[in-house]
Structure formats: structure tokens, C-alpha cells
Design a protein around this motif. Structure first.
Motif, PDB file in Angstrom:
ATOM      1  N   THR A   2       0.842  -1.205   0.000  1.00 18.99           N
ATOM      2  CA  THR A   2       0.000   0.000   0.000  1.00 18.99           C
ATOM      3  C   THR A   2       0.876   1.253   0.000  1.00 18.99           C
ATOM      4  O   THR A   2       2.027   1.225   0.454  1.00 18.99           O
ATOM      5  N   ASP A   3       0.259   2.321  -0.502  1.00 14.65           N
ATOM      6  CA  ASP A   3       1.001   3.586  -0.548  1.00 14.65           C
ATOM      7  C   ASP A   3       1.334   4.068   0.872  1.00 14.65           C
ATOM      8  O   ASP A   3       2.419   4.605   1.110  1.00 14.65           O
ATOM      9  N   ILE A   6       4.426   2.420   2.025  1.00 14.06           N
ATOM     10  CA  ILE A   6       5.609   2.978   1.342  1.00 14.06           C
ATOM     11  C   ILE A   6       6.012   4.305   1.996  1.00 14.06           C
ATOM     12  O   ILE A   6       7.176   4.530   2.319  1.00 14.06           O
ATOM     13  N   ALA A  10       9.408   5.022   3.993  1.00 13.43           N
ATOM     14  CA  ALA A  10      10.254   6.072   3.402  1.00 13.43           C
ATOM     15  C   ALA A  10      10.535   7.170   4.435  1.00 13.43           C
ATOM     16  O   ALA A  10      11.671   7.659   4.537  1.00 13.43           O
ATOM     17  N   GLU A  96      17.489  10.501  -5.990  1.00 11.19           N
ATOM     18  CA  GLU A  96      17.078   9.194  -5.468  1.00 11.19           C
ATOM     19  C   GLU A  96      15.631   9.267  -4.976  1.00 11.19           C
ATOM     20  O   GLU A  96      14.881   8.305  -5.102  1.00 11.19           O
ATOM     21  N   LEU A  97      15.287  10.402  -4.400  1.00 12.72           N
ATOM     22  CA  LEU A  97      13.915  10.588  -3.924  1.00 12.72           C
ATOM     23  C   LEU A  97      12.973  10.917  -5.075  1.00 12.72           C
ATOM     24  O   LEU A  97      11.831  10.460  -5.106  1.00 12.72           O
ATOM     25  N   MET A  98      13.481  11.712  -6.027  1.00  8.08           N
ATOM     26  CA  MET A  98      12.618  12.167  -7.120  1.00  8.08           C
ATOM     27  C   MET A  98      12.140  11.025  -8.018  1.00  8.08           C
ATOM     28  O   MET A  98      11.096  11.125  -8.636  1.00  8.08           O
ATOM     29  N   VAL A  99      12.945   9.950  -8.120  1.00  7.56           N
ATOM     30  CA  VAL A  99      12.547   8.829  -8.991  1.00  7.56           C
ATOM     31  C   VAL A  99      11.760   7.764  -8.212  1.00  7.56           C
ATOM     32  O   VAL A  99      11.373   6.749  -8.781  1.00  7.56           O
ATOM     33  N   SER A 100      11.540   8.016  -6.932  1.00  4.76           N
ATOM     34  CA  SER A 100      10.852   7.026  -6.097  1.00  4.76           C
ATOM     35  C   SER A 100       9.390   7.452  -5.895  1.00  4.76           C
ATOM     36  O   SER A 100       9.010   8.572  -6.212  1.00  4.76           O
ATOM     37  N   PRO A 101       8.580   6.537  -5.321  1.00  2.00           N
ATOM     38  CA  PRO A 101       7.178   6.921  -5.085  1.00  2.00           C
ATOM     39  C   PRO A 101       6.964   7.757  -3.827  1.00  2.00           C
ATOM     40  O   PRO A 101       5.836   7.922  -3.394  1.00  2.00           O
ATOM     41  N   VAL A 102       8.036   8.276  -3.237  1.00  2.00           N
ATOM     42  CA  VAL A 102       7.892   9.064  -2.000  1.00  2.00           C
ATOM     43  C   VAL A 102       7.193  10.392  -2.313  1.00  2.00           C
ATOM     44  O   VAL A 102       7.575  11.098  -3.249  1.00  2.00           O
ATOM     45  N   ARG A 103       6.172  10.697  -1.521  1.00  3.97           N
ATOM     46  CA  ARG A 103       5.394  11.916  -1.763  1.00  3.97           C
ATOM     47  C   ARG A 103       6.083  13.141  -1.142  1.00  3.97           C
ATOM     48  O   ARG A 103       6.813  12.996  -0.146  1.00  3.97           O
TER      49      ARG A 103
ATOM     50  N   SER B  53      11.383   9.224 -15.793  1.00  4.00           N
ATOM     51  CA  SER B  53      11.773   8.915 -14.415  1.00  4.00           C
ATOM     52  C   SER B  53      11.366   9.988 -13.413  1.00  4.00           C
ATOM     53  O   SER B  53      11.534   9.795 -12.212  1.00  4.00           O
ATOM     54  N   LEU B  55      12.452  13.259 -13.399  1.00  6.47           N
ATOM     55  CA  LEU B  55      13.465  14.296 -13.150  1.00  6.47           C
ATOM     56  C   LEU B  55      13.277  15.507 -14.052  1.00  6.47           C
ATOM     57  O   LEU B  55      13.878  16.550 -13.844  1.00  6.47           O
ATOM     58  N   SER B  75       3.005   7.219  -8.478  1.00  3.76           N
ATOM     59  CA  SER B  75       3.515   6.231  -7.535  1.00  3.76           C
ATOM     60  C   SER B  75       3.658   4.861  -8.192  1.00  3.76           C
ATOM     61  O   SER B  75       4.694   4.202  -8.069  1.00  3.76           O
ATOM     62  N   ARG B  78       6.436   4.769 -10.911  1.00  3.48           N
ATOM     63  CA  ARG B  78       7.803   4.759 -10.358  1.00  3.48           C
ATOM     64  C   ARG B  78       8.168   3.438  -9.707  1.00  3.48           C
ATOM     65  O   ARG B  78       9.328   3.047  -9.694  1.00  3.48           O
ATOM     66  N   ARG B  79       7.156   2.744  -9.157  1.00  2.00           N
ATOM     67  CA  ARG B  79       7.446   1.447  -8.542  1.00  2.00           C
ATOM     68  C   ARG B  79       7.929   0.445  -9.590  1.00  2.00           C
ATOM     69  O   ARG B  79       8.664  -0.482  -9.277  1.00  2.00           O
ATOM     70  N   GLN B 103      17.786   3.453  -0.678  1.00  2.99           N
ATOM     71  CA  GLN B 103      16.925   3.537  -1.855  1.00  2.99           C
ATOM     72  C   GLN B 103      15.752   2.553  -1.724  1.00  2.99           C
ATOM     73  O   GLN B 103      14.627   2.874  -2.095  1.00  2.99           O
ATOM     74  N   GLY B 105      14.351   1.752   0.975  1.00  3.14           N
ATOM     75  CA  GLY B 105      13.429   2.400   1.911  1.00  3.14           C
ATOM     76  C   GLY B 105      12.491   3.360   1.212  1.00  3.14           C
ATOM     77  O   GLY B 105      11.318   3.475   1.567  1.00  3.14           O
ATOM     78  N   TYR B 106      12.995   4.032   0.180  1.00  3.16           N
ATOM     79  CA  TYR B 106      12.145   4.971  -0.564  1.00  3.16           C
ATOM     80  C   TYR B 106      11.066   4.232  -1.363  1.00  3.16           C
ATOM     81  O   TYR B 106      10.140   4.849  -1.878  1.00  3.16           O
ATOM     82  N   PHE B 107      11.230   2.934  -1.520  1.00  2.00           N
ATOM     83  CA  PHE B 107      10.226   2.125  -2.222  1.00  2.00           C
ATOM     84  C   PHE B 107       9.435   1.259  -1.232  1.00  2.00           C
ATOM     85  O   PHE B 107       8.776   0.306  -1.631  1.00  2.00           O
ATOM     86  N   GLY B 108       9.555   1.575   0.056  1.00  2.00           N
ATOM     87  CA  GLY B 108       8.738   0.901   1.056  1.00  2.00           C
ATOM     88  C   GLY B 108       9.332  -0.368   1.625  1.00  2.00           C
ATOM     89  O   GLY B 108       8.641  -1.114   2.306  1.00  2.00           O
TER      90      GLY B 108
END
Lengths: 258, 307
Positions: A2-3, A6, A10, A96-103, B53, B55, B75, B78-79, B103, B105-108
């Protein structure tokens, strides 16, 4: 996955990374405020303070301790987020954060928590050091906790905004040097504004740091130049305004996305 | 029917300085493909990958990763995506292992959850022994591999590699090719940009060539090479020759006293060329293509487009 999960993982990841960073470079982050504040205690509190006598109804050392603790919290919260986030931007590891699903809200909350952690860590170190010089009592624990937390949050947000707009390392030194430090010194850390002539007392009332210092002093000593609950309310209002602005910057990718 | 791994429609990008990097490009990459996006410097390759991506902000058009719009279902898009950028973009002070699990962690994925995949990737990319070193201590090739490990930590379905082997020595490049091929065989869709056209020819099934922000060719590598009309060979001779007579049907010129350059057009056979050489008593010691075939095609297409 689930979001929500994540975002939670994160958030913890960012906070852990931030705490690990300032602990790794403790000689640059935790040691300097300890040395500086000890010097303040010795020079202003003991040597000069003994000749000043009472200030605001308490002895001078007791008067300056809350202000110096607050000064450490403010400058370290701000400095932590400003230098960490700008460094990530500069090294491009923010990607690294910008390409991830982190809001954006998770990114902001993570960095703010890192700043708050350092602010509170240095505040705690300075408090422990102050116990060597004076006896501290807590007049109102709730006010102490609230004002420290809210001030650390507000200045962490300030550090974040500074880092977003900064394009070189000099840019993250300008605001602390030319804005925060003067406002802190003029914010009643070393004196009660009762000592100032009427005009300068009125001018001082526009200094937001005065409210933080005095509210914290109230929490410790029970004396204040300002209305405590008004100060806490204003802190919340500023956090909402600047926090909202920071989220907008993150959504736009200001300084991070082309 | 499977959704495409990548679907780009009329994508355009105008930067703040007014430069139009993309002029409405459209692309489709099937799941499981090994796809190359080629183009000269400044053609729009990195801008395209940047939009995919997250950017780079697109100006108009749409882009989807595994059926998820990169702007509307960010979301999910990007996953499914792993990104290996052209420039090093990790914290130089952090340890190799920390970079990879952060990294995750940024994907859960918690550190404990990411640990097995982190170890597997770092071992496969020959970085396990360096896991506790700050990333700044790594060599250039190791840094590139670290970015690959980081991009794969959340097991993405699509991997984007922007010039992954730039500045990497030949031996390492080949081991990276093997790694990418294994990854592709295991089901990961790979999209890469490269300046080594040999790399694209060796690895990729499909290809798009971009120039001045427009796709000028999008086809399979085999089909593209099938369009190649001439191929130039360098022939090293056993004995020097002084004078080269006319060759029937072949364009042959002398490069040095003991080497020749021969152009063979589509439809001509090499046997014919050798028969001609044989009849003139010229003995060939070895033979090689003058340049990579795809390179010839690429240069020809870009030159044509620029004209």
C-alpha cells in the motif's frame, strides 16, 4: 504494497539517514554548540553576569540559560536541514527521492524530523551543560515541550526553503548569518526588553525569535515579556504557512526538476 | 494483451531558456524488450528518460510506464521503474550498502526486507567486498555498478540505463553486458542509451534514433541493419602492392602499401570480391569491417536528417 506503507517506511528511512548523518559528523554538528554555549555560560553568565545582578527577577545566569538553549535549537534545526538538503541537491542524490514513489509531504516530514532531532539533541546537550552552572527548574513542562518542538519545526522548514532556493554553499550561510543570528541576539536572549527605550521595545515585538525565547523562558522560569499562548499560536500559524509553501516547492520540483 | 512497458505519445519539452528538446515524440516499447534509444549529443535522449523517471517536467504529451501515466499515477509508474542516470548522483559520503538499502526504503522496503536483494545485487556486481566503504572511494566503474544495484533494489519491471558503460574499460563493459542480458532474460525490460553502437547492436532487439528532438527511425536492429546498402571492409595483405587496378563492380582503394579498403554493396557477395583479388594475385591475410555496421547506419541516418 500500500502507498501508506511505502510512505511510512520512506519517512523512517529519511529520518534514519538524517540522524545518521549528523551523528557521523558530530564534530561539526554537536560539538561546536556545546563549546560555544559553554563559553557563553562562562563569559556572560559567570564573569559578566556576576556584575549584572538580577534580570527579569532572576539571577543573570538563570535568565540567559533558556535563551541560549533556544538559540541552539533554532540554529541547529535550521542548519541541519539547510546543509543536508542542499548537499543532497548539490550531489544530485536528491534524485534518489525524485525517482521514487515518496510523496512531497513525506520528504518534507522526514527532513523536518531530522532537523528537529538535531535541534533537540543540541538543546539537550546545552541543557546538561547549563546544569553545571546553574540550577534549572521547570515551571511549565507543556509549554517547554511545545515551544521547543514548534520552534524546531518552524526553523527546520526555514532551512528547507533556504536549501531549495540555494544554488551554492554560500547561499545557505547568508540567512543564518544576516537574519537568524541578529534576530536571536536581539530576541531577548541576553536582556529583558524592559531595558529598551519604548520605541525599540515596539520594534522588538516584531521579532519572532523574541516570542520563542520568552515563551521558553516562561516554561522554565515562569517569567516572560510576551503572551505565551499567543506565541505558541503564532508558531503554529507560521508552520502552516511556510510548511504549505515548502510542499508547493516540492510539488513543483523547484531547484530539483527541470 | 500485455500493456507496453513504455508508451510515449506526442511528448514535447521546452526548457525555460526556450530550447525545444523534444518535438512531440512517440515511442512504444514492449514488455521484455531490450531497447536502445540512440542519438547524437543533445538530441533529446536524456530529456526523454528524465521525463519518464520524474526528473524532467514534460511540456505536453503523455508517457506511461507499464500502463501507468507518469504524471497521473506517479507512484505506480515509479514502482515499476529503475533508473541508472548518466551522471553519478549518490551521496559521496555514504557507504555503498547504505546507499542501496536507503533507496529500498524509498520504495517501502525496510532494511531487513531489502537485505537479501542488496546482498545478491552487490555480489553480482562485484561490490560486496566494498559494501562498508564510502562511495567516494570507489573507482568509476564501481560507481556505475553501484547505480545499477541501487536501481534494481526494488525489483523494477523496467530498467532505464542512460549510457551505463560510459568510461568503463572493455572487460568490465563486457561483464556488464552479460549482467544486463541475464536481467533481460529474467524478464526485465531494458531501455538504454549509449554512444557505443556496438553495444546497441550486441544487446538490443529494437531501436529508436532521435535527432533534434524527433524520432527519425524506430525499428528492429535486424531490420535497420537490413537497410544498410554498403559495408566497408579493411583488407590486410600478405605482400605490399604498388598499383591497384580497377575492380569489376567493387569500389576498392589503397589505404597503405599492404592494406586495402573495399566497399561491398547489398547484393554483392564477398566471394566475388575475393575472386577479383585472386585474379590479380593479391593475397589477403586478414579482414575486418571498417566500422560497426550499426554505426554506419546511424551516421548515415543522422547525416541525412541534418541535411
Amino acid at each position: 504494497m500500500t502507498d501508506a506503507r511505502i510512505q511510512w517506511v520512506a519517512f523512517n528511512t529519511i529520518v534514519t539517514k538524517e540522524v545518521r548523518r549528523f551523528m557521523r559528523i558530530w564534530q561539526q554538528t554537536l560539538l561546536p554548540p556545546a563549546i560555544t554555549m559553554t563559553l557563553y555560560f562562562v563569559i556572560f553568565g559567570q564573569l559578566i553576569g556576576s556584575r549584572i545582578g538580577d534580570m527579569g527577577g532572576v539571577n543573570y545566569m538563570s535568565f540567559i540559560v533558556p535563551g541560549l538553549i533556544m538559540m541552539s535549537v533554532i540554529t541547529n534545526s535550521y542548519g541541519n536541514v539547510a546543509s543536508s538538503f542542499f548537499s543532497n541537491k548539490w550531489q544530485r542524490s536528491v534524485e534518489e527521492l525524485m525517482v521514487s514513489p515518496v510523496r512531497p509531504i513525506t520528504i518534507l516530514a522526514g527532513y523536518i524530523s531530522g532537523g528537529v532531532a538535531r535541534g533537540i539533541a543540541t538543546g539537550a546537550i546545552v541543557t546538561l551543560l547549563s546544569l553545571y552552572f546553574t540550577h534549572l527548574q521547570i515551571h511549565n513542562l507543556l509549554v517547554v515541550v511545545l515551544v521547543i518542538l514548534l520552534s524546531a519545526i518552524l526553523f527546520s522548514i526555514g532551512g528547507f526553503i533556504n536549501a531549495v532556493f540555494a544554488t551554492k554553499f554560500d547561499d545557505i550561510a547568508i540567512i543564518p548569518t544576516f537574519v537568524i543570528t541578529p534576530l536571536t541576539y536581539l530576541g531577548g536572549v541576553f536582556y529583558s526588553i524592559d531595558l529598551l527605550p519604548g520605541f525599540w521595545q515596539t520594534v522588538s515585538m516584531f521579532n519572532p525569535i523574541l516570542y520563542m525565547v520568552n515563551t521558553f523562558r516562561y516554561g522554565i522560569l515562569g517569567v516572560s515579556d510576551v503572551d505565551v499562548w499567543f506565541s505558541l499560536g503564532m508558531l503554529v500559524v507560521f508552520i502552516l504557512i511556510f510548511g504549505g509553501f515548502s510542499l508547493r516547492l516540492l510539488h513543483q520540483g523547484k531547484g530539483m526538476r527541470h | 494483451m500485455k500493456v507496453p512497458a513504455l508508451l510515449v505519445r506526442d511528448l514535447s519539452k521546452v526548457y525555460d531558456n526556450g530550447f525545444q528538446a523534444l518535438k512531440g515524440i512517440s515511442l512504444e516499447v514492449e514488455q521484455g524488450d531490450f531497447f536502445a534509444l540512440l542519438g547524437p549529443n543533445g538530441a533529446g535522449k536524456s530529456t526523454t528518460l528524465g521525463i519518464l523517471s520524474g526528473l524532467v517536467q514534460k511540456t505536453s504529451g503523455s508517457a506511461e510506464v507499464m500502463g501507468h501515466d507518469v504524471n497521473k499515477e506517479t507512484s505506480y509508474a515509479r514502482r515499476d521503474l529503475g533508473v541508472v542516470p548518466q551522471e553519478f548522483n549518490f551521496n559521496q559520503f555514504e557507504k555503498v550498502y547504505d546507499i542501496v538499502v536507503t533507496q529500498a526504503g524509498y520504495f517501502g522496503l525496510t532494511v531487513a526486507e531489502a537485505a537479501p536483494q542488496a546482498e545478491k545485487l552487490l555480489r553480482a556486481l562485484d561490490l560486496w567486498e566494498k559494501r562498508d566503504e564510502p562511495s567516494r572511494m570507489l573507482s568509476g566503474g564501481m560507481k556505475r555498478r553501484l547505480m545499477i544495484a541501487r536501481a534494481l533494489i526494488h525489483k523494477p519491471k523496467v530498467l532505464i540505463l542512460d549510457e551505463p558503460t560510459a568510461g568503463v574499460d572493455i572487460e568490465l563493459r563486457r561483464s556488464m553486458w552479460d549482467f544486463m542480458q541475464d536481467l533481460n532474460k529474467a524478464g526485465t525490460t531494458i531501455i538504454l542509451t549509449t554512444h557505443y553502437l556496438e553495444e546497441a547492436e550486441q544487446l538490443c532487439r529494437n531501436i529508436a534514433i532521435i535527432n533534434h528532438g524527433e524520432i527519425i527511425q524506430s525499428t528492429s536492429v535486424r531490420e535497420l541493419l537490413g537497410q544498410l546498402n554498403t559495408e566497408t571492409f579493411i583488407l590486410d595483405l600478405t605482400r605490399p602492392v604498388s598499383d591497384i587496378p580497377e575492380f569489376d563492380g567493387f569500389s576498392v582503394r589503397q589505404v597503405t602499401a599492404d592494406s586495402l579498403e573495399a566497399e561491398v554493396t547489398k547484393g554483392q557477395s564477398l566471394n566475388g570480391l575475393f575472386a577479383e583479388l585472386d585474379s590479380r594475385g593479391i593475397e589477403v591475410r586478414s579482414m575486418r569491417t571498417k566500422s560497426n555496421r550499426l554505426e554506419e547506419m546511424f551516421v548515415g541516418l543522422v547525416r541525412e536528417d541534418n541535411a
